[in-house]
Scaffold this active site. Structure first.
Site, PDB file in Angstrom:
ATOM      1  N   ASP A 142      39.770  61.869  40.300  1.00  0.00           N
ATOM      2  CA  ASP A 142      38.928  61.731  39.111  1.00  0.00           C
ATOM      3  C   ASP A 142      37.708  60.885  39.424  1.00  0.00           C
ATOM      4  O   ASP A 142      37.815  59.804  40.005  1.00  0.00           O
ATOM      5  CB  ASP A 142      39.707  61.069  37.977  1.00  0.00           C
ATOM      6  CG  ASP A 142      38.798  60.792  36.787  1.00  0.00           C
ATOM      7  OD1 ASP A 142      38.380  61.769  36.128  1.00  0.00           O
ATOM      8  OD2 ASP A 142      38.460  59.616  36.552  1.00  0.00           O
ATOM      9  N   TYR A 172      29.887  56.489  37.773  1.00  0.00           N
ATOM     10  CA  TYR A 172      30.459  55.633  38.813  1.00  0.00           C
ATOM     11  C   TYR A 172      29.500  55.519  39.999  1.00  0.00           C
ATOM     12  O   TYR A 172      29.465  56.370  40.890  1.00  0.00           O
ATOM     13  CB  TYR A 172      31.807  56.177  39.291  1.00  0.00           C
ATOM     14  CG  TYR A 172      32.874  56.288  38.207  1.00  0.00           C
ATOM     15  CD1 TYR A 172      32.796  55.571  37.025  1.00  0.00           C
ATOM     16  CD2 TYR A 172      33.967  57.134  38.388  1.00  0.00           C
ATOM     17  CE1 TYR A 172      33.766  55.683  36.047  1.00  0.00           C
ATOM     18  CE2 TYR A 172      34.954  57.244  37.409  1.00  0.00           C
ATOM     19  CZ  TYR A 172      34.834  56.527  36.246  1.00  0.00           C
ATOM     20  OH  TYR A 172      35.796  56.648  35.277  1.00  0.00           O
ATOM     21  N   LYS A 186      33.071  63.902  34.658  1.00  0.00           N
ATOM     22  CA  LYS A 186      32.777  63.634  33.251  1.00  0.00           C
ATOM     23  C   LYS A 186      31.332  63.989  32.907  1.00  0.00           C
ATOM     24  O   LYS A 186      30.476  64.057  33.785  1.00  0.00           O
ATOM     25  CB  LYS A 186      33.074  62.164  32.939  1.00  0.00           C
ATOM     26  CG  LYS A 186      34.516  61.785  33.312  1.00  0.00           C
ATOM     27  CD  LYS A 186      34.848  60.343  33.030  1.00  0.00           C
ATOM     28  CE  LYS A 186      36.264  60.021  33.495  1.00  0.00           C
ATOM     29  NZ  LYS A 186      36.350  59.823  34.949  1.00  0.00           N
ATOM     30  N   GLY A 222      44.260  53.141  34.122  1.00  0.00           N
ATOM     31  CA  GLY A 222      44.429  51.730  33.800  1.00  0.00           C
ATOM     32  C   GLY A 222      45.863  51.340  33.487  1.00  0.00           C
ATOM     33  O   GLY A 222      46.111  50.629  32.508  1.00  0.00           O
ATOM     34  N   ASN A 250      46.713  47.533  32.723  1.00  0.00           N
ATOM     35  CA  ASN A 250      45.968  46.779  31.704  1.00  0.00           C
ATOM     36  C   ASN A 250      44.967  45.818  32.339  1.00  0.00           C
ATOM     37  O   ASN A 250      44.857  44.655  31.946  1.00  0.00           O
ATOM     38  CB  ASN A 250      46.901  46.039  30.752  1.00  0.00           C
ATOM     39  CG  ASN A 250      47.515  46.933  29.681  1.00  0.00           C
ATOM     40  OD1 ASN A 250      48.729  47.091  29.632  1.00  0.00           O
ATOM     41  ND2 ASN A 250      46.700  47.543  28.850  1.00  0.00           N
ATOM     42  N   SER A 251      44.267  46.291  33.346  1.00  0.00           N
ATOM     43  CA  SER A 251      43.203  45.589  34.084  1.00  0.00           C
ATOM     44  C   SER A 251      43.710  44.427  34.924  1.00  0.00           C
ATOM     45  O   SER A 251      42.925  43.573  35.335  1.00  0.00           O
ATOM     46  CB  SER A 251      42.046  45.151  33.174  1.00  0.00           C
ATOM     47  OG  SER A 251      42.332  43.980  32.453  1.00  0.00           O
ATOM     48  N   GLY A 252      45.005  44.381  35.210  1.00  0.00           N
ATOM     49  CA  GLY A 252      45.484  43.420  36.213  1.00  0.00           C
ATOM     50  C   GLY A 252      46.788  42.724  35.902  1.00  0.00           C
ATOM     51  O   GLY A 252      47.574  42.434  36.802  1.00  0.00           O
ATOM     52  N   ILE A 253      47.051  42.455  34.634  1.00  0.00           N
ATOM     53  CA  ILE A 253      48.191  41.603  34.313  1.00  0.00           C
ATOM     54  C   ILE A 253      49.531  42.252  34.677  1.00  0.00           C
ATOM     55  O   ILE A 253      50.462  41.568  35.082  1.00  0.00           O
ATOM     56  CB  ILE A 253      48.155  41.180  32.823  1.00  0.00           C
ATOM     57  CG1 ILE A 253      49.139  40.027  32.586  1.00  0.00           C
ATOM     58  CG2 ILE A 253      48.410  42.361  31.885  1.00  0.00           C
ATOM     59  CD1 ILE A 253      48.922  39.293  31.274  1.00  0.00           C
ATOM     60  N   LEU A 254      49.625  43.576  34.584  1.00  0.00           N
ATOM     61  CA  LEU A 254      50.884  44.245  34.937  1.00  0.00           C
ATOM     62  C   LEU A 254      51.011  44.466  36.444  1.00  0.00           C
ATOM     63  O   LEU A 254      52.083  44.838  36.919  1.00  0.00           O
ATOM     64  CB  LEU A 254      51.010  45.583  34.201  1.00  0.00           C
ATOM     65  CG  LEU A 254      51.270  45.479  32.694  1.00  0.00           C
ATOM     66  CD1 LEU A 254      51.240  46.861  32.045  1.00  0.00           C
ATOM     67  CD2 LEU A 254      52.592  44.777  32.398  1.00  0.00           C
ATOM     68  N   ALA A 255      49.937  44.238  37.172  1.00  0.00           N
ATOM     69  CA  ALA A 255      50.021  44.309  38.630  1.00  0.00           C
ATOM     70  C   ALA A 255      50.427  42.950  39.205  1.00  0.00           C
ATOM     71  O   ALA A 255      51.247  42.871  40.119  1.00  0.00           O
ATOM     72  CB  ALA A 255      48.686  44.751  39.218  1.00  0.00           C
TER      73      ALA A 255
END
Length: 323
Positions: A41, A46, A73, A224, A227-232
């Site tokens: 994608d 980008y 897109k 995503g 969630n931009s980092g917290i779950l990683a």
């Protein structure tokens, strides 16, 4: 893992937030292909064409027959900016391309964007075409006007491209739930790319959007997933709270993630593996697309997808009101 369960998000090879050398971008795409990833994608936005150029160049070597599923897109045209500071951060990218992206959902802009993407991607056709960032999340009070412009113009162009067989599927690529439901009611779409809203931390789409998708035969691609980092990264390692939705996570989110992380640890499963695999548990979700900014991140994602997660982990999360 099926060939399209895990997708490659190509924003990073458009120099998202920081420069990346051409050879590094090529290496990342080559590694993704070698690992069996077959969904890619990208978007004109980008890197102002840079991501599409790099992805097209790499896939022309790896996939001359065009067997990969490729999405891009429309909805942001690229306007020349000959005076742009190419070394600075512009619209989240540090790109050598002297353009900037401007929202334009008109018929002519969408048709022109599609043709320009074909050239940059070195492809005869594109599999999936998304309208980029339509909705109030991106446009606030201007959303009703722009949505009407899109339905009268850009959406009509996308329908024509699909009817002619130039694209296989059309949809929207967004960060919010409301416009997904609005779009499903307003037009005939095949697929939605939703970033950050259906994750191990957030499941609001399960209430109405996913059942609506099921009733209309619309597939969901989840971007995503961290969630931009917290779950990683999790929150049990100490230090500064990781980002949630691109900002420092508030205490309630940190507390919730900590509880999820504890249950994952009790089952011997890394939080990041559960986060990556969770969206695919729903039958309407066809693909999960994490960002992959390096060869190491590609390898890590492949390894995480291979971890067998016990049903008891999901059951424990549900019992605790976390799913």
């Amino acid at each position: 893992m099926g060939p399209q369960d895990l997708g490659f998000g190509a924003a990073s090879i458009g120099n998202l937030f920081r420069p990346m050398a051409d050879e590094d971008a090529r290496a990342v795409v080559h590694r993704a292909w070698q690992a069996g990833i077959r969904y890619y994608d990208t978007a004109p936005h980008y890197g102002f064409g840079l991501s599409e150029k790099r992805l097209g160049a790499a896939l022309s070597e790896l996939d001359p027959e065009g067997t990969a599923v490729l999405s891009t897109k429309v909805g942001r045209r690229l306007d020349p900016r000959p005076d742009a500071d190419l070394a600075s951060l512009r619209q989240a990218f540090v790109s050598p391309e002297p353009f900037e992206s401007v929202f334009d959902y008109s018929y002519d802009a969408v048709m022109r964007s599609y043709e320009e993407s074909l050239a940059r991607l070195q492809r005869a056709r594109i599999d999936i075409l998304y309208a980029h960032d339509i909705g109030a999340f991106a446009h606030g009070a201007d959303h009703p006007r722009l949505f009407a412009e899109f339905m009268e113009g850009g959406y009509r162009a996308m329908r024509e491209l699909r009817d002619a067989g130039d694209v296989s599927q059309i949809g929207i690529g967004v960060n919010e739930i409301a416009v997904c439901e609005e779009m499903i009611h307003a037009g005939d779409i095949d697929i939605i790319m939703l970033a950050g809203r259906y994750t191990l931390l957030e499941q609001e789409p399960a209430d109405s959007l996913l059942p609506l998708c099921a009733s209309k035969g619309v597939k969901l691609v989840v971007a995503g997933p961290y969630n931009s980092g917290i779950l990683a990264k999790g929150v049990r390692g100490g230090g500064t709270p990781p980002n949630f939705n691109y900002e420092p996570a508030p205490p309630a989110i940190v507390e919730r993630v900590g509880r999820i992380e504890d249950i994952c640890e009790a089952h011997g499963i890394p939080l990041i593996a559960a986060a990556l695999q969770f969206p695919l548990m729903h039958p309407q979700v066809s693909t999960v697309v994490p960002g992959m900014a390096s060869v190491g991140q590609v390898d890590a994602a492949i390894d995480l997808m291979a971890i067998a997660i016990p049903d008891a982990l999901w059951a424990d999360l549900a019992d605790q009101g976390l799913l």
